[in-house]
Enzyme design. Structure first.
Site, PDB file in Angstrom:
ATOM      1  CE  LYS A  44      66.522  34.202 -24.294  1.00  0.00           C
ATOM      2  NZ  LYS A  44      67.463  34.858 -23.343  1.00  0.00           N
ATOM      3  CD  GLU A 101      63.799  35.796 -36.902  1.00  0.00           C
ATOM      4  OE1 GLU A 101      63.360  35.938 -35.744  1.00  0.00           O
ATOM      5  OE2 GLU A 101      64.889  35.251 -37.162  1.00  0.00           O
ATOM      6  CG  ASP A 105      71.350  41.445 -40.372  1.00  0.00           C
ATOM      7  OD1 ASP A 105      71.221  42.665 -40.280  1.00  0.00           O
ATOM      8  OD2 ASP A 105      72.457  40.879 -40.400  1.00  0.00           O
TER       9      ASP A 105
HETATM   10  P1  IMP Z   1      70.057  36.754 -40.108  1.00  0.00           P
HETATM   11  O1  IMP Z   1      70.223  35.292 -40.005  1.00  0.00           O
HETATM   12  O2  IMP Z   1      71.373  37.452 -40.388  1.00  0.00           O
HETATM   13  O3  IMP Z   1      68.971  37.198 -41.065  1.00  0.00           O
HETATM   14  O4  IMP Z   1      69.760  37.244 -38.651  1.00  0.00           O
HETATM   15  C1  IMP Z   1      68.531  37.463 -38.128  1.00  0.00           C
HETATM   16  C2  IMP Z   1      68.667  37.585 -36.627  1.00  0.00           C
HETATM   17  O5  IMP Z   1      69.707  38.513 -36.282  1.00  0.00           O
HETATM   18  C3  IMP Z   1      67.421  38.172 -36.010  1.00  0.00           C
HETATM   19  O6  IMP Z   1      66.530  37.163 -35.603  1.00  0.00           O
HETATM   20  C4  IMP Z   1      67.961  38.936 -34.829  1.00  0.00           C
HETATM   21  O7  IMP Z   1      68.071  38.077 -33.710  1.00  0.00           O
HETATM   22  C5  IMP Z   1      69.335  39.349 -35.227  1.00  0.00           C
HETATM   23  N1  IMP Z   1      69.380  40.760 -35.684  1.00  0.00           N
HETATM   24  C6  IMP Z   1      69.667  41.205 -36.922  1.00  0.00           C
HETATM   25  N2  IMP Z   1      69.605  42.544 -36.994  1.00  0.00           N
HETATM   26  C7  IMP Z   1      69.267  42.964 -35.755  1.00  0.00           C
HETATM   27  C8  IMP Z   1      69.014  44.267 -35.187  1.00  0.00           C
HETATM   28  O8  IMP Z   1      69.103  45.335 -35.818  1.00  0.00           O
HETATM   29  N3  IMP Z   1      68.683  44.277 -33.864  1.00  0.00           N
HETATM   30  C9  IMP Z   1      68.551  43.151 -33.117  1.00  0.00           C
HETATM   31  N4  IMP Z   1      68.775  41.916 -33.613  1.00  0.00           N
HETATM   32  C10 IMP Z   1      69.124  41.830 -34.921  1.00  0.00           C
HETATM   33 MG    MG Z   2      66.207  36.669 -33.531  1.00  0.00          MG
END
Ligand code: IMP
Ligand code: MG
Length: 182
Positions: A44, A101, A105
């Site tokens: 979302k 997106e 992270d």
């Molecule tokens: P990744 O797969 O680790 O790159 O995660 C990305 C997802 O993690 C994003 O779409 C967010 O939903 C969540 N996320 C990562 N860091 C944050 C943050 O600082 N605040 C809120 N959601 C985060």
């Molecule tokens: Mg997300």
């Protein structure tokens, strides 16, 4: 300001400038070749960003949504990507998809989704993120369009949540660590 926010990291004016710049970059790449350009928002967290970005595009686009999760009520990634709502399109081989997106992270969500959509037959797949935390990468991944690189802080607002809260804040703020450490 919300009492749980330590500091505003990106204010409304900066967000407006970022979405304007990103829309121009996308228009430069797609305007002349825009038959089936799909903005694919990942639910979302990216809905607010997507709403602002799409209003600024000159390129005609269609919108779609997918819902995936890699996080629960925690600030740490699990590394598992679950698809809760999939993309359904009959003409996927004609589609140039831009995944929208909120934040990158570890990089796992977007690197998984790019491969997933290419395997489904998409003609091209690019990625557009509002925020990027490059210091947290676990897999190599570089977005095609990026609003801003940020330090390793947990942020909320402008669509981003912690435990489904704070999405409606009009700015991106650093969440007070007491909120998730208590
Ligand atoms: P990744 O797969 O680790 O790159 O995660 C990305 C997802 O993690 C994003 O779409 C967010 O939903 C969540 N996320 C990562 N860091 C944050 C943050 O600082 N605040 C809120 N959601 C985060
Ligand atoms: Mg997300």
């Amino acid at each position: 300001m919300n009492k749980d926010i330590l500091k505003v990291l990106v204010d409304e004016k900066q967000l407006d400038e970022m979405t304007t710049r990103l829309a121009k970059e996308i228009d430069n790449d797609y305007f002349d070749n825009s038959e089936h350009v799909i903005l694919l928002a990942i639910l979302k967290g990216s809905v607010v960003f997507m709403g602002d970005l799409m209003k600024k595009l000159q390129t005609p686009v269609e919108i779609e949504f997918m819902k995936v999760s890699s996080y629960g009520a925690t600030t740490k990634t699990t590394g598992n990507i679950n698809i809760h709502l999939d993309l359904q399109r009959k003409n996927i081989e004609e589609c140039d998809i831009i995944i929208v997106e909120d934040i990158i992270d570890s990089g796992r969500t977007l690197s998984y989704l790019v491969n997933y959509l290419l395997n489904k037959g998409a003609r091209s797949v690019k990625t557009c993120t509002l925020l990027d935390k490059p210091s947290r990468r676990e897999v190599e991944f570089n977005p095609d369009y990026s609003g801003m690189k940020i330090p390793d802080e947990f942020v909320v607002g402008y669509g981003l949540d912690y435990d489904e809260k704070y999405r409606t804040l009009p700015y991106v703020g650093i969440l007070r660590p007491e909120v998730y450490n208590s």
